[in-house]
Structures are given as C-alpha cells and as structure tokens.
Design an enzyme around this catalytic site. Structure first.
Site, PDB file in Angstrom:
ATOM      1  N   HIS A 214    -102.933  34.035  11.772  1.00 10.01           N
ATOM      2  CA  HIS A 214    -102.587  32.957  12.470  1.00 10.01           C
ATOM      3  C   HIS A 214    -101.994  31.348  11.817  1.00 10.01           C
ATOM      4  O   HIS A 214    -102.711  30.692  11.062  1.00 10.01           O
ATOM      5  CB  HIS A 214    -103.623  33.141  13.523  1.00 10.01           C
TER       6      HIS A 214
ATOM      7  N   ASP B 246    -105.553  26.886  10.988  1.00  5.63           N
ATOM      8  CA  ASP B 246    -105.645  27.809  10.011  1.00  5.63           C
ATOM      9  C   ASP B 246    -104.184  27.549   8.994  1.00  5.63           C
ATOM     10  O   ASP B 246    -104.305  27.847   7.908  1.00  5.63           O
ATOM     11  CB  ASP B 246    -105.883  28.951  10.566  1.00  5.63           C
TER      12      ASP B 246
END
Ligand SMILES: [Fe+2]
Length: 575
Positions: free
Chosen positions: A10, A336
């Site tokens: 992600h 992330d």
C-alpha cells in the site's frame, strides 16, 4: 554507499540515499496517477535514479520495507475473517486477495523484478521489518540523538504498535502489540462504517470527529478497547472487523451501538459525527496511555512518531499537553509510503556512525525546468505570462487578496501526503466563503472537511496556542480565540487548525509570498490545500494544467509562468 529503499505494498514508493543523505524520494501514485497505488514502484524508482544521475550499476544496496516470510499471521487473520462469509471470500479471491498476492509475490521475486526494470548490477537485495522501517524514518532523520519512538499503524507483518528506543544510530525494540489488536484497523473499520474509503479517507473521520460528541466512547472503553497498565491495549475481535468492514459487513453489536452504517453518498448526520468523535477519543486515550508508558521506560522528553496513525494530527497536537513528551518529530511521510525511506535510512546508518542529517524539508520529488514547463504550456494551448520573481510574488499576493484561488506549482514536489507549498492550491484565509468555494467548486469534496494554513514560522505563536514547530503540517493546535474571526477559512469547527510553519531557508519563494500577503492584509498566512481534484497530487506541469483546465479555478502559477483562465478565454494562444 548508494541505497535504494522500496515499498511495494500500500502506498508504493521509492527513496534513494547516497552516504546517508536523501537525494530523491517519491510515491508511485504521483506517476501512475492512481491514489495510494500498490505494486512494484518502477516509475518512482526510475525517477530516483534519474534525479541522482545514477544507473543500476551504481547501486550498492536495494532494501525492501517488508519481510514477506513473516506475513503468515496477517494472512491467516484476513482469511479467517473472510471465511466467515462465502460471498466475501469469493469477492476477495477475485480482487482483494489476488491483488495482495501479487505484492507478496513481488517481494519474493524482488531480484528478478529489479533486474527486469532496473537492469543488473552489483547491488545486494535485503528486507527490513515494516515497523523497524517506520521507526527508522521517525528517528534517523529527526534532530534527536536520543529519543523514544512509537510506531502505530493498521499492521506490519504481525505487529500493529511497537515501542522503541533510539540512541545514536541504534534502534532498540522495547515491546509490541500484535495482530489482531490494532488501533489503525479499528479506525479504518470505522472509516468504512461511515461510508468512506478504507486506507484512504481516515482523515475524513478525523475531520468529522471535531463536529461530534464522543457519546459512545465510554462503551467502547468498557467493552471493546481495553487499555492495559503496561501501556498496551486489547481490541475485542470481530466488533469492528477490518477485513469484513472493507466489504461493508459489520457485526450486530456495532449496529446495535452505532445504528446502521452510513451508505455512500448518504448525508452526514449528527450520529455519524458522534461515531467519529467516539472512536477518535478512544484512539487518543490509547495513544496517550502508550506514550506515558513509553516515557516511563525511556525517560527522555523527545519522541519520534511514524505509522499511518501518526497522521492523526488531532491526536498529535495533544501529545504536548497529555503526555510528558516535550519535543516530537513526526516523519512527514508517516504512512507506508515513508517506509521506503526508513528502510534506506536504516541501512545507510549501519556503519559505526550515524551519518544522516536531520530532515529540514520534504522537497525530494521531481522538478521541471523552464523549457520543459513552457513546452507543457504551449502544448496545452493556453495564454500565459512570464514574470520576474518580484512581479510574480506581487501579482499572486494581489490575486489572493481579491479572493482568487491560485494553483501554485514550484520546484521539487513534496514527499508525503501533504502539499507544503510546492504543489498547492492557495487562498485567502480571512474569507469564510472561500472554504465552501474550494470544497464545492474546485475540490468537489465534503463540506465538513477543514483547510489548513501555511504561516510564517516566526509569526505562528501569535495565532496558535501552544504552537510547536510544525514544518510538515502534522499537529493540530487551538486557534487563539482573539484570532478565530480573523482566519475563519482555516479554523475548524472545534476552534483548531493544522498549521505549516514556513521558513525562508526551506522554501524561500513560498515564504516571500506569504510575507507579502501578510504586508497587504496583516495576516501572514495562506490557506494551503493540496493541488489535486479527486486524484493524486499533481506531479508534472501537464498534471497541473489538466487539473487546472478541468476545474473552476482561474489562476495557475507554473514556476515563473502565470496562466489566467479569464484572459485565456479572451485571448487566443499567444506564444
Ligand atoms: Fe505501516
């Protein structure tokens, strides 16, 4: 030592460091034009090498910010949840699991992919724990020699929350909370309950929370989230199941407590705001409990913070008053996307000394020179004027005082989710009506969402209570009551704002613009929102022009070029 960090899950991204110093970093979404895209970040990787003037032969190390062989618990829990519903299992097998599978497979076959997209070389390939990558991003480019570190997100390989102690170049793990107990997943499941997109719209829940009352919070603290005396927490399994929530499935207990989930497009009600406020309150209590415990363990007043939950600016702003920490560094790309940089930082600092300089700014993305920018303008067929630096500042400041929204495209693109004066939409913070105008006409987004200000760093304390240096727009502070009526467009319903302090060292042109606006209005501040409409923040001049021409905004600044739509309508393309 040339180190390339990669995150292919992600928010795929890439970062390149030479001898510990950041040379380039960017998210793949800016090139693919797909928000939060996952998968091998080939375009971001090529950009990083190009920006450094390097080829694959020059790389010493490629490090991925995940350890794929430790993903068993995460996969098992996801499977366990979806097996509860054959319909969801089939749907997930068709798209969700298939997508996840290719990311995992990419990690296992990273060497082959690198050779395919990059070419061969003498570089080594290695993998780093996801939360350690977050921790490295929070500590190794912070200004602290020693600090407590907290990483909190939905989930890494198995951990969801980790406490660390950083000293010099070393990062030591003190403790962790593992799946299925996840504050990030609880918040994401609430995001789904409120009819927003998971892993994308969590900030909408944060914005909505300011409008509600935490009337369900006590029930949640008594029955769902248990705060442990050792700082950790338990989250009741299946109350708000993250994997089922992504498919619009919620437990009877949730529906009994909160009522029916909000349908997409359904009008926001007081009940929805109360749900958001309740979960926000619980998240904050859990974070403060963790941080108080972390402080007891480390006895340092300095804190580094990363992980998706560290993007919760409302909670971040309260750290100074609700915990003993006095100085807080939050990585500007705390989600992330920041793990590629964290992983590269970790390996770059694996020698005897810590060599990375403290992070001063986020301008690590692509820039475009004059010829390239003018070529994009010509191709778009718009009229434009080229102005000197001083004339540009004067003209744009005037346009802003007149109530115009201006697209502002300057220099290298920002790293991370915030537009910080390189790819921004700017407006006058004194005008209450400008907020609705941007929300409704330009950004096409929900009316409850707040806008943030960019303020001259040295003037910020005049406007915000308890202000701490905030170069990356990651803390919310109360707006002084005497100033709220002066800056209504950037003051949220609850009287707070999320400022970016701007210095002349890090973005001189943006600083000069705000300073000039301040001279004209007595308010050294601009409303600053990201330059995008329902897609990733613009990267290239072509992206900026396409967005500009597709929405009801009349002025665009591309480097030293000014495009005025009203003029363009009257005058044929002149160049
Ligand atoms: Fe994460």
């Amino acid at each position: 030592m040339v180190v390339l960090g990669i995150n292919n899950m992600h928010e795929a991204s890439c970062a390149l460091l030479i001898d510990g110093q950041i040379i380039a970093a960017a998210e793949e979404e800016r090139f693919s034009r797909i928000k939060h895209t996952s998968g091998f970040p080939a375009q971001a990787m090529h950009y990083c090498l190009e920006a450094a003037g390097l080829r694959s032969d020059d790389l010493d190390m490629v490090v991925a910010a995940w350890r794929p062989w430790v993903l068993g618990l995460r996969a098992t829990l996801a499977l366990k949840s979806v097996l509860a519903s054959p319909r969801i299992f089939l749907a997930k097998a068709r798209r969700g699991a298939g997508q996840m599978g290719h990311e995992w497979w990419e990690l296992f076959t990273l060497k082959r992919l690198l050779k395919q997209y990059l070419g061969g070389g003498r570089y080594s390939v290695c993998y780093l724990d996801h939360h350690l990558s977050h921790a490295a991003s929070a500590f190794l480019c912070s200004p602290f020699d020693e600090a407590a570190i907290l990483t909190v997100d939905g989930a890494g390989e198995e951990d969801t929350t980790v406490l660390w102690h950083g000293n010099g170049r070393k990062i030591r793990k003190l403790g962790a909370v593992r799946l299925p107990h996840s504050l990030g997943q609880l918040y994401s499941a609430t995001t789904a309950f409120l009819g927003f997109k998971v892993q994308e719209d969590e900030y909408k829940v944060m914005g909505l929370a300011a409008m509600g009352t935490p009337k369900y919070a006590q029930y949640l603290l008594d029955n769902v989230v248990a705060l442990r005396t050792d700082g950790g927490f338990w989250v009741k399994p299946y109350f708000l199941d993250y994997h089922l929530a992504r498919f619009g499935r919620f437990s009877p207990e949730v529906e009994q407590l909160f009522g029916q989930p909000r349908l997409k497009g359904e009008e926001i009600s007081e009940r929805h705001a109360d749900v958001a406020a309740s979960v926000q309150y619980v998240l904050e209590q859990a974070l403060f409990n963790l941080l108080r415990h972390l402080h007891e363990r480390t006895r340092t007043p300095r804190l580094g913070l990363a992980g998706g939950v560290a993007l919760n600016c409302t909670a971040n702003g309260k750290i100074f008053t609700h915990t003993p920490f006095e100085q807080v560094f939050i990585h500007p790309s705390a989600g992330d996307n920041g793990t590629s940089l964290g992983a590269a930082l970790y390996w770059s600092n694996s020698g005897p000394d810590r060599i990375t300089e403290p992070l001063q700014h986020t301008y690590w993305g692509p820039s475009y020179n004059r010829n390239r920018t003018e070529a994009a303008l010509r191709k778009a067929g718009v009229s434009y004027t080229e102005l000197s630096e001083d004339a540009l500042i004067e003209r744009v400041a005037q346009l802003l005082t007149e109530g115009n929204v201006v697209g502002w495209f300057q220099g290298r693109m920002e790293w991370g989710p915030r537009a910080l004066g390189a790819r921004s939409l700017l407006a006058d913070p004194r005008r209450a009506d400008i907020k609705d105008k941007i929300n409704r006409i330009i950004k096409k987004r929900e009316p409850f969402r707040p806008f943030a200000p960019s303020v001259l760093e040295e003037r910020a304390v005049e406007f915000f209570e308890g202000y701490q240096p905030s170069p990356f727009m990651l803390f919310t502070f109360p707006v002084r009551s005497s100033k709220r009526s002066a800056i209504p467009a950037v003051t949220h319903t609850d009287g707070t704002a999320r400022p970016q302090g701007v210095t002349s060292d890090t973005n001189p042109r943006y600083y000069q613009l705000i300073r000039r606006f301040g001279e004209l209005t007595s308010i050294p501040m601009l409303l600053n929102t990201s330059f995008n409409v329902e897609e990733p923040i613009v990267c290239s001049p072509e992206d900026a022009l396409a967005t500009f021409l597709g929405c009801e905004m009349n002025h665009l600044v591309l480097e030293n070029f000014l495009v005025e739509k009203s003029v363009a309508a009257r005058t044929p393309c002149s160049p």
